[in-house]
Motif scaffolding. Structure first.
Motif, PDB file in Angstrom:
ATOM      1  N   HIS A   1       2.894   2.700   2.868  1.00 16.84           N
ATOM      2  CA  HIS A   1       3.882   1.843   3.534  1.00 16.84           C
ATOM      3  C   HIS A   1       4.847   1.198   2.554  1.00 16.84           C
ATOM      4  N   THR A   2       4.955   1.773   1.367  1.00 16.12           N
ATOM      5  CA  THR A   2       5.894   1.220   0.395  1.00 16.12           C
ATOM      6  C   THR A   2       6.802   2.319  -0.129  1.00 16.12           C
ATOM      7  N   LEU A   3       8.090   2.077  -0.047  1.00 19.77           N
ATOM      8  CA  LEU A   3       9.099   3.030  -0.529  1.00 19.77           C
ATOM      9  C   LEU A   3       9.912   2.336  -1.612  1.00 19.77           C
ATOM     10  N   PRO A   4      10.697   3.117  -2.370  1.00 20.72           N
ATOM     11  CA  PRO A   4      11.626   2.429  -3.273  1.00 20.72           C
ATOM     12  C   PRO A   4      12.491   1.462  -2.458  1.00 20.72           C
ATOM     13  N   ASN A   5      12.852   0.360  -3.073  1.00 20.50           N
ATOM     14  CA  ASN A   5      13.622  -0.652  -2.348  1.00 20.50           C
ATOM     15  C   ASN A   5      15.062  -0.153  -2.152  1.00 20.50           C
ATOM     16  N   PRO A   6      15.543  -0.044  -0.887  1.00 20.78           N
ATOM     17  CA  PRO A   6      16.900   0.474  -0.657  1.00 20.78           C
ATOM     18  C   PRO A   6      17.980  -0.359  -1.362  1.00 20.78           C
ATOM     19  N   HIS A   7      17.694  -1.624  -1.638  1.00 22.55           N
ATOM     20  CA  HIS A   7      18.682  -2.467  -2.337  1.00 22.55           C
ATOM     21  C   HIS A   7      18.771  -2.144  -3.828  1.00 22.55           C
ATOM     22  N   LEU A   8      17.925  -1.202  -4.265  1.00 17.02           N
ATOM     23  CA  LEU A   8      18.002  -0.750  -5.662  1.00 17.02           C
ATOM     24  C   LEU A   8      18.669   0.622  -5.768  1.00 17.02           C
ATOM     25  N   SER A   9      19.213   1.111  -4.641  1.00 18.63           N
ATOM     26  CA  SER A   9      19.844   2.438  -4.659  1.00 18.63           C
ATOM     27  C   SER A   9      21.025   2.474  -5.630  1.00 18.63           C
ATOM     28  N   LYS A  10      21.121   3.564  -6.370  1.00 20.02           N
ATOM     29  CA  LYS A  10      22.213   3.701  -7.340  1.00 20.02           C
ATOM     30  C   LYS A  10      23.541   4.040  -6.683  1.00 20.02           C
TER      31      LYS A  10
ATOM     32  N   ASP B   1       0.838  -1.190   0.000  1.00 18.88           N
ATOM     33  CA  ASP B   1       0.000   0.000   0.000  1.00 18.88           C
ATOM     34  C   ASP B   1       0.876   1.245   0.000  1.00 18.88           C
ATOM     35  N   ILE B   2       0.351   2.296  -0.577  1.00 17.25           N
ATOM     36  CA  ILE B   2       1.172   3.447  -0.959  1.00 17.25           C
ATOM     37  C   ILE B   2       1.831   4.135   0.242  1.00 17.25           C
TER      38      ILE B   2
ATOM     39  N   LEU C   1      16.636  -6.164  -9.188  1.00 19.89           N
ATOM     40  CA  LEU C   1      16.752  -6.956  -7.952  1.00 19.89           C
ATOM     41  C   LEU C   1      16.619  -8.434  -8.282  1.00 19.89           C
ATOM     42  N   LEU C   2      17.553  -9.224  -7.762  1.00 22.29           N
ATOM     43  CA  LEU C   2      17.572 -10.643  -8.107  1.00 22.29           C
ATOM     44  C   LEU C   2      17.112 -11.514  -6.927  1.00 22.29           C
ATOM     45  N   ASP C   3      17.344 -11.005  -5.731  1.00 29.34           N
ATOM     46  CA  ASP C   3      17.194 -11.826  -4.532  1.00 29.34           C
ATOM     47  C   ASP C   3      15.758 -11.764  -3.996  1.00 29.34           C
ATOM     48  N   ASP C   4      15.073 -12.901  -4.023  1.00 31.52           N
ATOM     49  CA  ASP C   4      13.682 -12.947  -3.537  1.00 31.52           C
ATOM     50  C   ASP C   4      13.535 -12.424  -2.113  1.00 31.52           C
ATOM     51  N   SER C   5      14.545 -12.689  -1.283  1.00 32.24           N
ATOM     52  CA  SER C   5      14.389 -12.336   0.130  1.00 32.24           C
ATOM     53  C   SER C   5      14.433 -10.813   0.333  1.00 32.24           C
ATOM     54  N   LEU C   6      14.880 -10.071  -0.689  1.00 33.16           N
ATOM     55  CA  LEU C   6      14.965  -8.609  -0.551  1.00 33.16           C
ATOM     56  C   LEU C   6      13.791  -7.897  -1.239  1.00 33.16           C
ATOM     57  N   GLU C   7      12.889  -8.674  -1.824  1.00 33.50           N
ATOM     58  CA  GLU C   7      11.841  -8.098  -2.671  1.00 33.50           C
ATOM     59  C   GLU C   7      10.968  -7.090  -1.933  1.00 33.50           C
ATOM     60  N   ARG C   8      10.710  -7.343  -0.665  1.00 32.10           N
ATOM     61  CA  ARG C   8       9.798  -6.460   0.081  1.00 32.10           C
ATOM     62  C   ARG C   8      10.530  -5.512   1.024  1.00 32.10           C
ATOM     63  N   CYS C   9      11.799  -5.256   0.743  1.00 33.36           N
ATOM     64  CA  CYS C   9      12.544  -4.359   1.628  1.00 33.36           C
ATOM     65  C   CYS C   9      12.103  -2.907   1.499  1.00 33.36           C
ATOM     66  N   GLY C  10      11.264  -2.598   0.508  1.00 33.27           N
ATOM     67  CA  GLY C  10      10.722  -1.238   0.417  1.00 33.27           C
ATOM     68  C   GLY C  10       9.475  -1.059   1.266  1.00 33.27           C
ATOM     69  N   ARG C  11       9.044  -2.138   1.915  1.00 28.93           N
ATOM     70  CA  ARG C  11       7.826  -2.043   2.736  1.00 28.93           C
ATOM     71  C   ARG C  11       8.176  -1.522   4.129  1.00 28.93           C
ATOM     72  N   VAL C  12       7.455  -0.480   4.565  1.00 30.60           N
ATOM     73  CA  VAL C  12       7.677   0.092   5.886  1.00 30.60           C
ATOM     74  C   VAL C  12       6.702  -0.597   6.834  1.00 30.60           C
TER      75      VAL C  12
END
Ligand code: ATP
Length: 294
Positions: free
Chosen positions: A226-235, A223-224, A278-289
């Protein structure tokens, strides 16, 4: 080009899946794994689901929210629908004009996602039940599905694009009844075994339009608020693109992301890679607060 009917888009989706299955070069581990994943999903749909619940008489509905997982499943499901129709010699013509589907529109949905659902509703010929946008957006999922079933009592089973990597999904089965606290129906879950990398490899290969929110650093759409860009996708850290071949094989070399709505334009940024880095399934929801209990 837009398809002219459900039959037309189903045939096109069938071609997409079959052409993916025929890829020999490049022979990457992700492509081989995705080919196995497609075959298993097709087997589940064609051998275990369609013979028990006819896809042509309204017993099955498809739960669709415009996310990447249900879009992948929708493409494969439509392809199976085409194959099932072709294998049924009694049918002189494709028996459906639209595919029965259900979208529970909640308060906190990205506006771009809502627009994408509207767009794909037409593209894939969905006869989409949308939980009342103006009045009942705060309904819980079980309540919203209860209302859906009251309106569509012929529904016996609902296709869901959940994967083992999703929260609380490790022990799910491809076909099972709903849990306590939910209205009673069968959940059809033929995408459980898919990895994140397979989802992206297939979706990017398909050339189908995808929801624009994935293009601005989001890997999963919660939901909008509680969701941020995924920190593991930071440039801040360089990430490789694993799907260059999938993206370029049609000669266009660009991903067909839907436009961001004006309400979501502030998500546009140059600080995050798109979700498919993002390749790692375990990191997929790291943008969720985490939601705080009030
Ligand atoms: P993403 O993980 O990127 O958000 P997704 O939305 O397809 O992709 P999930 O959020 O994990 O996947 O949801 C799993 C499945 O549950 C979806 O594929 C869809 O079938 C169903 N689903 C989830 N939310 C809704 C909704 N609001 N309305 C209808 N079906 C839904």
């Amino acid at each position: 080009m837009a398809a002219s009917s459900l039959a037309d888009i189903s045939e096109r989706c069938h071609k997409i899946a079959q052409s993916y299955l025929q890829i020999k070069e490049p022979s990457s581990p992700i492509i081989r794994e995705t080919q196995d994943a497609i075959k298993l999903t097709q087997r589940l749909v064609l051998n275990d689901i369609f013979p028990r619940w006819s896809p042509f008489n309204g017993e099955i509905s498809f739960s669709y929210n415009g996310g990447k997982d249900c879009q992948v499943l929708l493409i494969i499901y439509l392809g199976c629908l085409w194959e099932y129709y072709k294998s049924n010699t009694n049918l002189k013509q494709f028996p459906l004009d639209t595919l029965k589907a259900v979208f529970i529109d909640q308060y906190q949905t990205f506006h771009t996602l809502e627009q994408f659902v509207e767009f794909t509703k037409k593209r894939y010929y969905l006869s989409l039940y949308e939980s009342d946008r103006n009045h009942n957006k705060s309904l819980s999922m079980p309540e919203a599905f209860h209302r859906y079933l009251v309106d569509h009592p012929e529904t016996k089973a609902i296709v869901v694009g959940i994967r083992y990597a999703d929260p609380f999904a490790q022990d799910l089965k491809p076909i099972q009844r709903t849990d306590e606290g939910w209205p009673d129906f069968l959940r059809l879950q033929p995408l459980l075994h898919w990895k994140l990398s397979c989802i992206w490899s297939f979706l990017l290969y398909s050339g189908e339009p995808i929801c624009g929110i994935y293009g601005v650093g989001f890997s999963s759409l919660g939901d909008i608020s509680h969701t941020l860009p995924n920190p593991h996708l930071s440039k801040k850290k360089a990430l490789p693109l694993f799907y260059e071949w999938e993206i370029s094989h049609r000669g266009k070399g660009v991903v067909n992301c839907s436009p961001l709505s004006s309400q979501d334009s502030h998500f546009q940024n140059d600080e995050y890679f798109p979700g498919w880095y993002l390749l790692d399934d375990s990191l997929e929801r790291c943008g969720r607060v985490k939601k705080h209990k009030s």
